[in-house]
Design an enzyme around this catalytic site. Structure first.
Site, mmCIF file in Angstrom:
data_model
loop_
_atom_site.group_PDB
_atom_site.id
_atom_site.type_symbol
_atom_site.label_atom_id
_atom_site.label_comp_id
_atom_site.label_asym_id
_atom_site.label_seq_id
_atom_site.Cartn_x
_atom_site.Cartn_y
_atom_site.Cartn_z
ATOM 1 N N ASP A 162 -6.955 4.303 -4.538
ATOM 2 C CA ASP A 162 -7.602 4.184 -3.225
ATOM 3 C C ASP A 162 -8.218 5.567 -2.991
ATOM 4 O O ASP A 162 -8.478 6.296 -3.970
ATOM 5 C CB ASP A 162 -6.589 3.789 -2.133
ATOM 6 N N LYS A 164 0.866 -1.184 0.000
ATOM 7 C CA LYS A 164 0.000 0.000 0.000
ATOM 8 C C LYS A 164 0.895 1.225 0.000
ATOM 9 O O LYS A 164 2.049 1.165 0.434
ATOM 10 C CB LYS A 164 -0.871 0.024 1.257
HETATM 11 P P1 NDP Z 1 -12.820 7.935 -2.941
HETATM 12 O O1 NDP Z 1 -11.742 8.921 -2.783
HETATM 13 O O2 NDP Z 1 -13.376 7.682 -4.303
HETATM 14 O O3 NDP Z 1 -14.042 8.291 -2.004
HETATM 15 C C1 NDP Z 1 -13.882 8.386 -0.624
HETATM 16 C C2 NDP Z 1 -15.217 8.761 -0.011
HETATM 17 O O4 NDP Z 1 -15.113 8.641 1.398
HETATM 18 C C3 NDP Z 1 -15.594 10.191 -0.285
HETATM 19 O O5 NDP Z 1 -16.982 10.326 -0.307
HETATM 20 C C4 NDP Z 1 -14.967 10.912 0.902
HETATM 21 O O6 NDP Z 1 -15.563 12.172 1.195
HETATM 22 C C5 NDP Z 1 -15.225 9.924 2.005
HETATM 23 N N1 NDP Z 1 -14.187 10.081 3.037
HETATM 24 C C6 NDP Z 1 -12.852 10.003 2.856
HETATM 25 N N2 NDP Z 1 -12.197 10.248 3.992
HETATM 26 C C7 NDP Z 1 -13.143 10.476 4.898
HETATM 27 C C8 NDP Z 1 -13.108 10.794 6.273
HETATM 28 N N3 NDP Z 1 -11.939 10.930 6.925
HETATM 29 N N4 NDP Z 1 -14.297 10.959 6.923
HETATM 30 C C9 NDP Z 1 -15.469 10.821 6.252
HETATM 31 N N5 NDP Z 1 -15.558 10.530 4.947
HETATM 32 C C10 NDP Z 1 -14.417 10.370 4.288
HETATM 33 O O7 NDP Z 1 -12.254 6.583 -2.315
HETATM 34 P P2 NDP Z 1 -12.760 5.090 -2.531
HETATM 35 O O8 NDP Z 1 -14.203 5.053 -2.749
HETATM 36 O O9 NDP Z 1 -11.848 4.460 -3.530
HETATM 37 O O10 NDP Z 1 -12.376 4.441 -1.122
HETATM 38 C C11 NDP Z 1 -13.291 4.380 -0.042
HETATM 39 C C12 NDP Z 1 -12.868 3.281 0.919
HETATM 40 O O11 NDP Z 1 -12.861 2.038 0.223
HETATM 41 C C13 NDP Z 1 -11.481 3.426 1.513
HETATM 42 O O12 NDP Z 1 -11.489 2.880 2.819
HETATM 43 C C14 NDP Z 1 -10.631 2.528 0.617
HETATM 44 O O13 NDP Z 1 -9.467 2.092 1.272
HETATM 45 C C15 NDP Z 1 -11.600 1.396 0.369
HETATM 46 N N6 NDP Z 1 -11.360 0.566 -0.794
HETATM 47 C C16 NDP Z 1 -11.213 1.099 -2.039
HETATM 48 C C17 NDP Z 1 -11.033 0.287 -3.138
HETATM 49 C C18 NDP Z 1 -10.956 0.820 -4.518
HETATM 50 O O14 NDP Z 1 -10.860 0.014 -5.449
HETATM 51 N N7 NDP Z 1 -11.021 2.124 -4.738
HETATM 52 C C19 NDP Z 1 -10.921 -1.170 -2.977
HETATM 53 C C20 NDP Z 1 -11.156 -1.637 -1.638
HETATM 54 C C21 NDP Z 1 -11.340 -0.783 -0.598
HETATM 55 P P3 NDP Z 1 -14.797 13.529 0.768
HETATM 56 O O15 NDP Z 1 -14.901 13.571 -0.720
HETATM 57 O O16 NDP Z 1 -15.534 14.584 1.486
HETATM 58 O O17 NDP Z 1 -13.387 13.360 1.240
HETATM 59 O O1 2IT Z 2 -7.970 -1.455 -0.689
HETATM 60 C C1 2IT Z 2 -7.903 -1.962 -1.832
HETATM 61 O O2 2IT Z 2 -8.059 -3.172 -2.002
HETATM 62 C C2 2IT Z 2 -7.668 -1.078 -2.972
HETATM 63 N N1 2IT Z 2 -7.567 0.129 -2.792
HETATM 64 C C3 2IT Z 2 -7.514 -1.649 -4.355
HETATM 65 C C4 2IT Z 2 -6.109 -2.101 -4.589
HETATM 66 C C5 2IT Z 2 -5.795 -2.540 -5.989
HETATM 67 O O3 2IT Z 2 -4.625 -2.864 -6.197
HETATM 68 O O4 2IT Z 2 -6.664 -2.560 -6.861
#
Ligand code: NDP
Ligand code: 2IT
Length: 445
Positions: free
Chosen positions: A166, A126
């Protein structure tokens, strides 16, 4: 608990005293796998747990870039290459002001077991930076990404370490990072996933985490004789994971009544208008508060946490770590929540997770429930190696199969260790066993 697990945990608490998120993730994992260690006394002499808890490599570097006014800014860049036991390091990059070593290590450790659960040949890593993309111009984001890659390129590669998105890293950032990697190395290769569809990206990667979350939820409900159709869901966040979780939930006949961002949440009892959310968040890069101005009858409340006070059948936390605490868990239990599936990584505090399990709520931990994103990243790597691209339907079908497989592996391990329906235990054990076996076979490395 097993003495070896206990002493490893004690040592970790001493050595990483200030890394609260990392300790939180490690404690949960070590508690879960203690019964596996009971069955494998040979792991102690092999130092297996000490090695498992220590990243193979931690990179920490300066990321200088120039803002639009010509001023030089400096951020901190991270890449934690946690484990290559099962394949090249694989895992996302996060851009958020909160990013620090503890957060990157917790995410890296989770990633090791998550990637193992997918059944694809990927180790875990990561990275990211404390850079805040909010309010930055495209030019600033580009210069930042180019600077980050100017250091990172020497540590990554399609067979060594393959980053992805992420929080704060989506298609735009992956494009800038890839462009700079290509420029630095002169090589066009599958060094990142989540790429654009015309230059090596995979169909369905964008949807994969959210869709996969719902496929896993469906498998978990089906096992109890329950159906997704007609259930009310609350989805926190409105980023990549949240939007496509909501989309698949709606396709399955659920009603999504609320979504959020870090500033607040919107409620829409008729069901969220997802096209409007996509327009605001994906196209305009705006705030969720904007939703109520364009959708009469909906309501906005300031403060992100309040979303968990809303009644629902299914809670899908898709924003960030520790976003749902014990007070939130109590409110959800009072409203009769049936299932919680984690789209985010570690969104429930340990207290909230314990309450869900004690309350008999179906609870799918992130490393199982949100593995769809990295699974399709793995499929993107396969397609890059084959120099072919599969159709949306083909990737989606493989994703569904992988999520079903993860659920079955977690359920089977939970049963085997005498705690049926404990998917936290099951996912940790099923993920860990493969990593441990590979580490033993590969010797003291
Ligand atoms: P994005 O940046 O696309 O979206 C993040 C969302 O979460 C936004 O709505 C953001 O609001 C909100 N957010 C972020 N930080 C905070 C905080 N401190 N408090 C409240 N809300 C918050 O990220 P993702 O959708 O990609 O990721 C979301 C979660 O999913 C994370 O935990 C990530 O690790 C996990 N994840 C992501 C994957 C992926 O493929 N993208 C895969 C597996 C897990 P704002 O815009 O106001 O910051
Ligand atoms: O938390 C996660 O699994 C991710 N942000 C996706 C990682 C990836 O390599 O697609």
């Amino acid at each position: 608990m097993n003495d070896y697990v206990q002493s490893t945990l004690n040592a970790l608490r001493r050595r990483c005293a200030h890394e609260s998120e990392f300790l939180q993730a490690a404690e949960e994992i070590l508690h879960s796998i203690a019964p596996v260690i009971d069955r494998h006394p040979e792991y102690e002499a092999a130092g297996l747990l000490e090695r498992f808890c220590e990243p193979e490599r931690v990179l920490l570097f300066r990321v200088p870039w120039t803002d639009d006014s010509g001023r030089v800014r400096v951020n901190r860049g991270f890449r934690v290459q946690f484990s290559s036991a099962l394949g090249p390091y694989k895992g996302g990059l996060r851009l958020h002001p909160s990013v620090n070593l503890s957060i990157v290590k917790f995410l890296g450790m989770e990633q090791v077991l998550k990637n193992s659960l997918t059944g694809l040949p990927m180790g875990g890593g990561k990275g990211g930076s404390d850079f805040d993309p909010k309010g930055k111009s495209d030019g600033e984001v580009m210069r930042f990404c180019q600077s980050l890659m100017t250091e990172l390129y020497r540590h990554i590669g399609p067979d060594t370490d393959v980053p992805a998105g992420d929080i704060g890293v989506g298609a735009r950032e992956i494009g800038y990072l890839f462009g700079q990697y290509k420029r630095m190395t002169g090589r066009f290769e599958g060094v990142l996933t989540g790429k654009g569809l015309s230059w090596g990206g995979s169909l369905a990667r964008k949807q994969a985490t959210g869709y996969g979350l719902l496929y896993l939820l469906e498998a978990m409900l089906t096992r109890e004789g329950l159906r997704a159709e007609g259930l009310r869901a609350v989805v926190s966040g409105s980023g990549n994971v949240a939007v496509y979780a909501a989309e698949k939930a709606m396709q399955m006949g659920m009603t999504v009544t609320a979504m959020s961002d870090s500033a607040g949440f919107v409620e829409d009892s008729r069901g969220i208008d997802l096209e409007l959310v996509k327009q605001i968040k994906e196209v305009e890069r705006g705030r969720i508060a904007e939703y109520v101005r364009r959708r009469p009858g909906s309501r906005y409340t300031e403060g992100a946490r309040g979303i968990w006070q809303l009644p629902c059948d299914v809670a899908l936390p898709c924003a960030t770590q520790n976003e749902l605490d014990t007070e939130d868990a109590k409110a959800l239990l009072r409203s009769g929540v049936k299932a919680v599936a984690e789209g985010a990584n570690m969104p429930l505090t340990p207290g909230a997770a314990a309450l869900m399990q004690e309350g008999g709520v179906l609870y799918a931990p992130g490393k199982a429930a949100n593995a769809g994103g990295v699974a399709v990243s793995g499929l993107e790597m396969s397609q890059n190696s084959l120099r072919l691209s599969w159709s949306f339907e083909e990737v989606d079908a493989r994703l569904k199969g992988i999520m079903q497989g993860i659920f079955e592996a977690a359920a089977a391990a939970a049963e085997e260790y005498g705690q049926p329906r404990n998917y936290v235990l099951g996912a940790n054990i099923a993920g860990f066993r493969k990593v441990a076996e590979a580490m033993m076979q590969q010797g003291c490395v």
